[in-house]
Design a protein around this motif. Structure first.
Motif, PDB file in Angstrom:
ATOM      1  N   LEU A  44      61.232  91.885 -74.704  1.00 47.73           N
ATOM      2  CA  LEU A  44      60.247  91.897 -73.621  1.00 47.73           C
ATOM      3  C   LEU A  44      58.856  91.576 -74.150  1.00 47.73           C
ATOM      4  O   LEU A  44      58.090  90.829 -73.523  1.00 47.73           O
ATOM      5  CB  LEU A  44      60.262  93.251 -72.913  1.00 47.73           C
ATOM      6  CG  LEU A  44      61.457  93.479 -71.999  1.00 47.73           C
ATOM      7  CD1 LEU A  44      61.536  94.942 -71.557  1.00 47.73           C
ATOM      8  CD2 LEU A  44      61.380  92.561 -70.773  1.00 47.73           C
ATOM      9  N   ALA A  45      58.507  92.119 -75.308  1.00 42.80           N
ATOM     10  CA  ALA A  45      57.204  91.812 -75.903  1.00 42.80           C
ATOM     11  C   ALA A  45      57.140  90.341 -76.322  1.00 42.80           C
ATOM     12  O   ALA A  45      56.147  89.653 -76.061  1.00 42.80           O
ATOM     13  CB  ALA A  45      56.952  92.718 -77.103  1.00 42.80           C
ATOM     14  N   ALA A  46      58.197  89.851 -76.957  1.00 49.20           N
ATOM     15  CA  ALA A  46      58.215  88.464 -77.416  1.00 49.20           C
ATOM     16  C   ALA A  46      58.139  87.476 -76.267  1.00 49.20           C
ATOM     17  O   ALA A  46      57.546  86.395 -76.395  1.00 49.20           O
ATOM     18  CB  ALA A  46      59.481  88.210 -78.239  1.00 49.20           C
ATOM     19  N   ALA A  47      58.706  87.847 -75.119  1.00 49.60           N
ATOM     20  CA  ALA A  47      58.729  86.950 -73.960  1.00 49.60           C
ATOM     21  C   ALA A  47      57.392  86.870 -73.247  1.00 49.60           C
ATOM     22  O   ALA A  47      57.177  85.968 -72.429  1.00 49.60           O
ATOM     23  CB  ALA A  47      59.808  87.399 -72.981  1.00 49.60           C
ATOM     24  N   GLY A  48      56.480  87.825 -73.517  1.00 49.55           N
ATOM     25  CA  GLY A  48      55.169  87.781 -72.890  1.00 49.55           C
ATOM     26  C   GLY A  48      54.948  88.769 -71.770  1.00 49.55           C
ATOM     27  O   GLY A  48      54.086  88.560 -70.920  1.00 49.55           O
ATOM     28  N   LYS A  83      55.470 104.204 -83.990  1.00 49.26           N
ATOM     29  CA  LYS A  83      55.875 103.112 -84.864  1.00 49.26           C
ATOM     30  C   LYS A  83      56.319 101.905 -84.055  1.00 49.26           C
ATOM     31  O   LYS A  83      56.022 100.757 -84.416  1.00 49.26           O
ATOM     32  CB  LYS A  83      57.000 103.566 -85.795  1.00 49.26           C
ATOM     33  CG  LYS A  83      57.395 102.514 -86.814  1.00 49.26           C
ATOM     34  CD  LYS A  83      56.207 102.094 -87.659  1.00 49.26           C
ATOM     35  CE  LYS A  83      56.490 100.819 -88.443  1.00 49.26           C
ATOM     36  NZ  LYS A  83      55.333 100.390 -89.242  1.00 49.26           N
ATOM     37  N   ALA A  84      57.034 102.153 -82.961  1.00 52.87           N
ATOM     38  CA  ALA A  84      57.453 101.050 -82.093  1.00 52.87           C
ATOM     39  C   ALA A  84      56.233 100.302 -81.555  1.00 52.87           C
ATOM     40  O   ALA A  84      56.216  99.069 -81.509  1.00 52.87           O
ATOM     41  CB  ALA A  84      58.292 101.583 -80.945  1.00 52.87           C
ATOM     42  N   ALA A  85      55.205 101.035 -81.160  1.00 54.31           N
ATOM     43  CA  ALA A  85      53.985 100.405 -80.647  1.00 54.31           C
ATOM     44  C   ALA A  85      53.332  99.532 -81.709  1.00 54.31           C
ATOM     45  O   ALA A  85      52.857  98.419 -81.416  1.00 54.31           O
ATOM     46  CB  ALA A  85      53.010 101.472 -80.155  1.00 54.31           C
ATOM     47  N   GLU A  86      53.304 100.001 -82.949  1.00 53.31           N
ATOM     48  CA  GLU A  86      52.740  99.201 -84.042  1.00 53.31           C
ATOM     49  C   GLU A  86      53.507  97.893 -84.220  1.00 53.31           C
ATOM     50  O   GLU A  86      52.920  96.820 -84.343  1.00 53.31           O
ATOM     51  CB  GLU A  86      52.793  99.989 -85.353  1.00 53.31           C
ATOM     52  CG  GLU A  86      51.761 101.090 -85.483  1.00 53.31           C
ATOM     53  CD  GLU A  86      51.867 101.782 -86.834  1.00 53.31           C
ATOM     54  OE1 GLU A  86      52.435 101.188 -87.786  1.00 53.31           O
ATOM     55  OE2 GLU A  86      51.388 102.928 -86.940  1.00 53.31           O
ATOM     56  N   ARG A  87      54.826  98.008 -84.238  1.00 45.32           N
ATOM     57  CA  ARG A  87      55.666  96.822 -84.470  1.00 45.32           C
ATOM     58  C   ARG A  87      55.537  95.824 -83.325  1.00 45.32           C
ATOM     59  O   ARG A  87      55.421  94.612 -83.531  1.00 45.32           O
ATOM     60  CB  ARG A  87      57.115  97.273 -84.624  1.00 45.32           C
ATOM     61  CG  ARG A  87      58.132  96.145 -84.732  1.00 45.32           C
ATOM     62  CD  ARG A  87      58.178  95.544 -86.129  1.00 45.32           C
ATOM     63  NE  ARG A  87      59.037  94.367 -86.150  1.00 45.32           N
ATOM     64  CZ  ARG A  87      60.368  94.404 -86.238  1.00 45.32           C
ATOM     65  NH1 ARG A  87      60.990  95.571 -86.315  1.00 45.32           N
ATOM     66  NH2 ARG A  87      61.065  93.286 -86.267  1.00 45.32           N
ATOM     67  N   LEU A  88      55.537  96.317 -82.099  1.00 45.75           N
ATOM     68  CA  LEU A  88      55.456  95.435 -80.942  1.00 45.75           C
ATOM     69  C   LEU A  88      54.083  94.781 -80.837  1.00 45.75           C
ATOM     70  O   LEU A  88      53.969  93.608 -80.456  1.00 45.75           O
ATOM     71  CB  LEU A  88      55.784  96.205 -79.669  1.00 45.75           C
ATOM     72  CG  LEU A  88      57.207  96.774 -79.590  1.00 45.75           C
ATOM     73  CD1 LEU A  88      57.338  97.699 -78.393  1.00 45.75           C
ATOM     74  CD2 LEU A  88      58.244  95.660 -79.536  1.00 45.75           C
ATOM     75  N   SER A  89      53.033  95.520 -81.172  1.00 48.91           N
ATOM     76  CA  SER A  89      51.681  94.950 -81.144  1.00 48.91           C
ATOM     77  C   SER A  89      51.534  93.852 -82.192  1.00 48.91           C
ATOM     78  O   SER A  89      50.843  92.850 -81.964  1.00 48.91           O
ATOM     79  CB  SER A  89      50.644  96.049 -81.387  1.00 48.91           C
ATOM     80  OG  SER A  89      50.654  96.997 -80.339  1.00 48.91           O
ATOM     81  N   ALA A  90      52.183  94.038 -83.347  1.00 50.89           N
ATOM     82  CA  ALA A  90      52.155  93.008 -84.381  1.00 50.89           C
ATOM     83  C   ALA A  90      52.924  91.768 -83.948  1.00 50.89           C
ATOM     84  O   ALA A  90      52.575  90.645 -84.311  1.00 50.89           O
ATOM     85  CB  ALA A  90      52.742  93.557 -85.685  1.00 50.89           C
ATOM     86  N   LEU A  91      53.954  91.969 -83.168  1.00 46.10           N
ATOM     87  CA  LEU A  91      54.756  90.853 -82.661  1.00 46.10           C
ATOM     88  C   LEU A  91      54.002  90.061 -81.606  1.00 46.10           C
ATOM     89  O   LEU A  91      54.057  88.827 -81.585  1.00 46.10           O
ATOM     90  CB  LEU A  91      56.071  91.384 -82.069  1.00 46.10           C
ATOM     91  CG  LEU A  91      56.980  90.382 -81.353  1.00 46.10           C
ATOM     92  CD1 LEU A  91      57.475  89.322 -82.330  1.00 46.10           C
ATOM     93  CD2 LEU A  91      58.151  91.118 -80.707  1.00 46.10           C
ATOM     94  N   SER A  92      53.272  90.749 -80.730  1.00 44.55           N
ATOM     95  CA  SER A  92      52.588  90.073 -79.619  1.00 44.55           C
ATOM     96  C   SER A  92      51.273  90.754 -79.302  1.00 44.55           C
ATOM     97  O   SER A  92      51.259  91.809 -78.667  1.00 44.55           O
ATOM     98  CB  SER A  92      53.485  90.064 -78.374  1.00 44.55           C
ATOM     99  OG  SER A  92      52.809  89.458 -77.284  1.00 44.55           O
ATOM    100  N   SER A  93      50.184  90.141 -79.716  1.00 39.19           N
ATOM    101  CA  SER A  93      48.864  90.699 -79.439  1.00 39.19           C
ATOM    102  C   SER A  93      48.492  90.579 -77.968  1.00 39.19           C
ATOM    103  O   SER A  93      47.587  91.272 -77.493  1.00 39.19           O
ATOM    104  CB  SER A  93      47.807  89.991 -80.290  1.00 39.19           C
ATOM    105  OG  SER A  93      47.784  88.600 -79.997  1.00 39.19           O
TER     106      SER A  93
END
Length: 233
Positions: A44-48, A83-93
């Protein structure tokens, strides 16, 4: 948001720039950041997706790493939601990630869910699913369901456009006392399959495309690679 990042999905005529804009405006609450929530959140994060809330009060354990692909060995002992929030934020700003470092329960789930468009099931117990189902109906929010055990997984879309809910499929039974769900084995790749299906359902709902799992139950057997869909009408 740079559209170049999403060009491979924007070029799909069924999706296009209109679908991307709708997804960027959408908000999704993922309840549970484990085996199901991890792949759902990543896709979901990667898709925008514009905003993702991720709720989980657990900490990363060594035994989680076989299937919970948001985490690394260095994350053991850390809170999953943070930790999930950190990883997802790094994936999609471009995606706003909001961690809830506690379990959602009767006293807080409705106030949190009211801030989101779609609820995604990343949990592992029926009690939380009944709560999600109740709140989903009350607030008029679609509930993307997923569950796994052993080599079998399920997915559906509840309470969408007047469709059936979780309790319609799994009627609540009277309990003599508090039940603790038994720990069951699961093959590591299976939650990746079901979590990805959940992400796809949420994307379709947000973008208003395709045929969803509304009033249908998808059952996957990973040993035989059989995918069967059953009508709930």
């Amino acid at each position: 948001m740079k559209l170049e990042r999403f060009e491979r999905q924007i070029m799909l005529p069924e999706f296009g720039e209109k679908g991307q804009a709708a997804l960027a405006s959408a908000s999704v609450l993922i309840v549970g950041a484990g085996g199901l929530g991890a792949p759902a959140a990543l896709y979901l994060a990667a898709a925008g997706t514009g905003r993702i809330g991720i709720a989980d009060g657990d900490r990363v354990a060594l035994s989680n790493l076989q299937r919970q692909v948001l985490y690394c060995e260095s994350d053991i002992g850390r809170g999953k939601a943070g930790k999930a929030a950190e990883r997802l934020s790094a994936l999609s700003s471009a995606c706003t990630i909001i961690p809830y470092n506690y379990m959602l329960e009767k006293g807080n789930i409705e106030s949190i869910a009211s801030d989101y468009d779609i609820i995604v099931d990343g949990c592992d117990n029926p009690d939380t699913r009944y709560l999600m189902d109740e709140v989903s109906k009350r607030l008029g929010k679609p509930y993307v369901y997923g569950a796994i055990s052993g080599f079998e997984g399920q997915a559906s879309l509840f309470n969408y456009l007047g469709g059936k809910g979780y309790e319609d499929l799994f009627p609540r039974r009277k309990k003599d006392g508090a039940d603790t769900p038994p720990v069951t084995g699961v093959i590591g790749a299976l939650p990746g399959i079901i979590g990805s299906i959940e992400a796809m359902e949420a994307i379709k709902v947000a973008a208003g495309i395709g045929e969803t799992l509304r009033n249908r139950l998808l059952v996957v057997n990973a040993l035989t690679m059989e995918f069967n869909t059953f009508s709930l009408d």
